[in-house]
Motif scaffolding. Structure first.
Motif, PDB file in Angstrom:
ATOM      1  N   GLY A   7       0.814  -1.208   0.000  1.00 23.47           N
ATOM      2  CA  GLY A   7       0.000   0.000   0.000  1.00 23.47           C
ATOM      3  C   GLY A   7       0.847   1.257   0.000  1.00 23.47           C
ATOM      4  O   GLY A   7       0.558   2.215  -0.731  1.00 23.47           O
ATOM      5  N   GLU A   8       1.904   1.269   0.806  1.00 30.54           N
ATOM      6  CA  GLU A   8       2.793   2.428   0.856  1.00 30.54           C
ATOM      7  C   GLU A   8       3.484   2.643  -0.482  1.00 30.54           C
ATOM      8  O   GLU A   8       3.597   3.770  -0.967  1.00 30.54           O
ATOM      9  N   LEU A   9       3.954   1.551  -1.075  1.00 33.09           N
ATOM     10  CA  LEU A   9       4.620   1.656  -2.369  1.00 33.09           C
ATOM     11  C   LEU A   9       3.652   2.153  -3.434  1.00 33.09           C
ATOM     12  O   LEU A   9       4.002   3.000  -4.267  1.00 33.09           O
ATOM     13  N   THR A  10       2.414   1.654  -3.395  1.00 27.88           N
ATOM     14  CA  THR A  10       1.395   2.104  -4.346  1.00 27.88           C
ATOM     15  C   THR A  10       1.134   3.595  -4.195  1.00 27.88           C
ATOM     16  O   THR A  10       1.047   4.328  -5.196  1.00 27.88           O
ATOM     17  N   GLY A  11       1.008   4.062  -2.948  1.00 31.34           N
ATOM     18  CA  GLY A  11       0.768   5.479  -2.694  1.00 31.34           C
ATOM     19  C   GLY A  11       1.912   6.357  -3.160  1.00 31.34           C
ATOM     20  O   GLY A  11       1.695   7.427  -3.750  1.00 31.34           O
ATOM     21  N   GLN A  12       3.136   5.915  -2.917  1.00 28.69           N
ATOM     22  CA  GLN A  12       4.299   6.703  -3.329  1.00 28.69           C
ATOM     23  C   GLN A  12       4.422   6.778  -4.843  1.00 28.69           C
ATOM     24  O   GLN A  12       4.662   7.848  -5.411  1.00 28.69           O
ATOM     25  N   LEU A  13       4.235   5.634  -5.508  1.00 33.38           N
ATOM     26  CA  LEU A  13       4.326   5.615  -6.964  1.00 33.38           C
ATOM     27  C   LEU A  13       3.199   6.431  -7.604  1.00 33.38           C
ATOM     28  O   LEU A  13       3.402   7.104  -8.615  1.00 33.38           O
ATOM     29  N   ALA A  14       2.005   6.384  -6.992  1.00 37.40           N
ATOM     30  CA  ALA A  14       0.872   7.156  -7.514  1.00 37.40           C
ATOM     31  C   ALA A  14       1.159   8.650  -7.445  1.00 37.40           C
ATOM     32  O   ALA A  14       0.879   9.395  -8.399  1.00 37.40           O
ATOM     33  N   ALA A  15       1.721   9.107  -6.328  1.00 37.65           N
ATOM     34  CA  ALA A  15       2.028  10.526  -6.176  1.00 37.65           C
ATOM     35  C   ALA A  15       3.111  10.969  -7.161  1.00 37.65           C
ATOM     36  O   ALA A  15       3.019  12.044  -7.766  1.00 37.65           O
ATOM     37  N   LEU A  16       4.144  10.146  -7.326  1.00 32.51           N
ATOM     38  CA  LEU A  16       5.212  10.491  -8.265  1.00 32.51           C
ATOM     39  C   LEU A  16       4.694  10.509  -9.704  1.00 32.51           C
ATOM     40  O   LEU A  16       5.072  11.378 -10.503  1.00 32.51           O
ATOM     41  N   LEU A  17       3.814   9.563 -10.029  1.00 28.18           N
ATOM     42  CA  LEU A  17       3.247   9.527 -11.375  1.00 28.18           C
ATOM     43  C   LEU A  17       2.352  10.743 -11.610  1.00 28.18           C
ATOM     44  O   LEU A  17       2.341  11.326 -12.702  1.00 28.18           O
ATOM     45  N   ALA A  18       1.597  11.151 -10.577  1.00 26.78           N
ATOM     46  CA  ALA A  18       0.764  12.348 -10.684  1.00 26.78           C
ATOM     47  C   ALA A  18       1.631  13.584 -10.920  1.00 26.78           C
ATOM     48  O   ALA A  18       1.287  14.456 -11.724  1.00 26.78           O
ATOM     49  N   ALA A  19       2.773  13.661 -10.227  1.00 28.30           N
ATOM     50  CA  ALA A  19       3.694  14.786 -10.415  1.00 28.30           C
ATOM     51  C   ALA A  19       4.236  14.806 -11.841  1.00 28.30           C
ATOM     52  O   ALA A  19       4.335  15.866 -12.477  1.00 28.30           O
ATOM     53  N   ALA A  20       4.582  13.620 -12.362  1.00 28.13           N
ATOM     54  CA  ALA A  20       5.081  13.528 -13.731  1.00 28.13           C
ATOM     55  C   ALA A  20       4.004  13.946 -14.729  1.00 28.13           C
ATOM     56  O   ALA A  20       4.278  14.674 -15.701  1.00 28.13           O
ATOM     57  N   PHE A  21       2.763  13.516 -14.495  1.00 32.47           N
ATOM     58  CA  PHE A  21       1.660  13.878 -15.379  1.00 32.47           C
ATOM     59  C   PHE A  21       1.434  15.397 -15.383  1.00 32.47           C
ATOM     60  O   PHE A  21       1.160  15.989 -16.427  1.00 32.47           O
ATOM     61  N   TRP A  22       1.537  16.009 -14.191  1.00 35.19           N
ATOM     62  CA  TRP A  22       1.315  17.454 -14.113  1.00 35.19           C
ATOM     63  C   TRP A  22       2.420  18.216 -14.841  1.00 35.19           C
ATOM     64  O   TRP A  22       2.180  19.241 -15.469  1.00 35.19           O
ATOM     65  N   GLY A 235      -3.294  16.267 -16.684  1.00 36.16           N
ATOM     66  CA  GLY A 235      -3.084  17.211 -15.597  1.00 36.16           C
ATOM     67  C   GLY A 235      -4.261  17.429 -14.675  1.00 36.16           C
ATOM     68  O   GLY A 235      -4.076  17.787 -13.510  1.00 36.16           O
ATOM     69  N   THR A 236      -5.483  17.254 -15.168  1.00 40.62           N
ATOM     70  CA  THR A 236      -6.658  17.514 -14.329  1.00 40.62           C
ATOM     71  C   THR A 236      -7.373  16.229 -13.930  1.00 40.62           C
ATOM     72  O   THR A 236      -7.750  16.056 -12.778  1.00 40.62           O
ATOM     73  N   PHE A 237      -7.550  15.318 -14.868  1.00 39.28           N
ATOM     74  CA  PHE A 237      -8.312  14.103 -14.582  1.00 39.28           C
ATOM     75  C   PHE A 237      -7.448  13.025 -13.920  1.00 39.28           C
ATOM     76  O   PHE A 237      -7.689  12.629 -12.778  1.00 39.28           O
ATOM     77  N   LEU A 238      -6.424  12.548 -14.607  1.00 40.02           N
ATOM     78  CA  LEU A 238      -5.613  11.450 -14.079  1.00 40.02           C
ATOM     79  C   LEU A 238      -4.809  11.867 -12.854  1.00 40.02           C
ATOM     80  O   LEU A 238      -4.647  11.085 -11.910  1.00 40.02           O
ATOM     81  N   ALA A 239      -4.310  13.097 -12.851  1.00 38.14           N
ATOM     82  CA  ALA A 239      -3.515  13.550 -11.704  1.00 38.14           C
ATOM     83  C   ALA A 239      -4.349  13.576 -10.431  1.00 38.14           C
ATOM     84  O   ALA A 239      -3.882  13.189  -9.354  1.00 38.14           O
ATOM     85  N   ILE A 240      -5.609  14.014 -10.535  1.00 36.54           N
ATOM     86  CA  ILE A 240      -6.491  14.019  -9.368  1.00 36.54           C
ATOM     87  C   ILE A 240      -6.792  12.588  -8.927  1.00 36.54           C
ATOM     88  O   ILE A 240      -6.811  12.274  -7.734  1.00 36.54           O
ATOM     89  N   TRP A 241      -7.030  11.696  -9.876  1.00 43.94           N
ATOM     90  CA  TRP A 241      -7.290  10.289  -9.561  1.00 43.94           C
ATOM     91  C   TRP A 241      -6.102   9.703  -8.795  1.00 43.94           C
ATOM     92  O   TRP A 241      -6.262   9.059  -7.750  1.00 43.94           O
ATOM     93  N   LEU A 242      -4.901   9.907  -9.311  1.00 38.36           N
ATOM     94  CA  LEU A 242      -3.698   9.377  -8.672  1.00 38.36           C
ATOM     95  C   LEU A 242      -3.458  10.018  -7.309  1.00 38.36           C
ATOM     96  O   LEU A 242      -2.974   9.365  -6.380  1.00 38.36           O
ATOM     97  N   GLN A 243      -3.791  11.283  -7.192  1.00 42.03           N
ATOM     98  CA  GLN A 243      -3.647  11.962  -5.907  1.00 42.03           C
ATOM     99  C   GLN A 243      -4.510  11.294  -4.844  1.00 42.03           C
ATOM    100  O   GLN A 243      -4.071  11.086  -3.705  1.00 42.03           O
ATOM    101  N   GLN A 244      -5.741  10.934  -5.206  1.00 35.36           N
ATOM    102  CA  GLN A 244      -6.629  10.280  -4.252  1.00 35.36           C
ATOM    103  C   GLN A 244      -6.116   8.887  -3.902  1.00 35.36           C
ATOM    104  O   GLN A 244      -6.208   8.452  -2.746  1.00 35.36           O
ATOM    105  N   ILE A 245      -5.566   8.166  -4.872  1.00 33.17           N
ATOM    106  CA  ILE A 245      -4.977   6.854  -4.592  1.00 33.17           C
ATOM    107  C   ILE A 245      -3.831   6.992  -3.610  1.00 33.17           C
ATOM    108  O   ILE A 245      -3.684   6.197  -2.675  1.00 33.17           O
ATOM    109  N   SER A 246      -3.025   8.015  -3.791  1.00 34.11           N
ATOM    110  CA  SER A 246      -1.876   8.228  -2.908  1.00 34.11           C
ATOM    111  C   SER A 246      -2.316   8.548  -1.487  1.00 34.11           C
ATOM    112  O   SER A 246      -1.825   7.961  -0.519  1.00 34.11           O
TER     113      SER A 246
END
Length: 297
Positions: A7-22, A235-246
């Motif tokens: 879960g921690e790894l998933t959250g960290q990767l989701a946040a980093l991927l959201a940052a890359a998407f933005w 930047g708006t749709f997927l990044a928000i989705w990944l942010q919530q996963i994180s």
């Protein structure tokens, strides 16, 4: 134990991927920015992304219940999206992706100070230190003397960038207060904020001049819409989705810190585009990121 680590790894990767998407979205928004005004760009983003968030909420089986807290969420959307995102697009147009995004580093410390002032969320000495370091890193970059044959940073662009950070921080604190005191789902909160902000934008743009909507539609049809659509989706749709996963898997402070790495993803993008980024800019970005890490960790 294994599930916690996963879960921690998933959250960290989701946040980093959201940052890359933005970071990618910021470059794409900058590319489309010459064809639209900041208000037009913001409205197009909202018109496309709001239905996507609604569909996402429905697919998750959420049901949005009317309550007094929705008005505060709507107001936070007006401040953070109608005003804040319009300021960001104005800064993006004047400063370019790197400096416009770097000024967003100001949002986390501003939000921390506002939470201390309005939500009785006290700041420790370490947190104050982190805020000061963040501000120092940003100032180190924006006060850099422009190299020969390059224009100096636009003062109006810096003003809009700081305004965007202030509005985004204000909207964030208001939304956090609602989520903390009510049972509103985070995805639904994002939908309400974006819908309210986009609705007011539609009114402002419509009243700005006759035929404003037709002009936007005509402009969209005259360009290749794929970069703009990609910016909105990433930047708006997927990044928000990944942010919530994180946020669902790791500490929100760590999520915010990892999301703040977005400007660093611009470095390889800029190098691929053969654009020059000075060592001072990179150093300032790392200093600001270090300050955010101290502030939230």
């Amino acid at each position: 134990m294994t599930s916690d680590i996963t879960g921690e790894l998933t959250g960290q990767l989701a946040a980093l991927l959201a940052a890359a998407f933005w970071a990618v979205a910021t470059v794409l928004y900058h590319r489309a920015g010459s064809h639209f005004s900041p208000l037009q760009m913001n409205l197009v983003k909202g018109v496309v992304a709001t239905p996507l968030l609604l569909i996402m909420s429905l697919l998750l089986g959420n049901s949005l219940e009317l309550s007094s807290s929705l008005w505060l969420l709507a107001l936070s959307g007006i401040i953070g999206i109608t005003i804040g995102d319009s300021c960001h697009f104005a800064a993006l147009r004047r400063l370019g992706p790197w400096h416009a995004m770097l000024l967003e580093y100001l949002a986390p410390p501003i939000a921390a100070f506002m939470a201390w002032a309005f939500l009785s969320d006290g700041l420790s000495t370490i947190e104050i230190t982190g805020a000061v370091i963040t501000l120092s890193g940003v100032l180190w970059v924006v006060t850099e003397k422009a190299p020969d044959k390059q224009p100096a940073l636009s003062l109006s662009g810096i003003f809009f960038g700081c305004g965007a950070a202030l509005c985004q921080a204000t909207g964030l604190v208001m939304a956090f207060a609602v989520l903390k005191q009510s049972s509103v789902n985070a995805i639904d909160a994002a939908f309400v904020r974006l819908a309210a902000g986009s609705f007011l934008l539609a009114i402002i743009v419509g009243l700005s001049k006759r035929g404003a909507y037709n002009a936007i539609i005509k402009q969209v049809r005259s360009i290749n819409p794929l970069p703009l659509l990609g910016a909105i989706v990433f930047g708006t749709f997927l990044a928000i989705w990944l942010q919530q996963i994180s946020i669902a898997n790791i500490n929100p402070g760590l999520t915010q810190t990892l999301l703040s790495t977005a400007p660093l993803f611009l470095i390889p993008i800029s190098l691929l585009k053969k654009q020059r980024i000075t060592s001072r800019s990179i150093t300032g970005a790392l200093i600001a990121l270090g300050g955010i890490s101290i502030l939230f960790l």
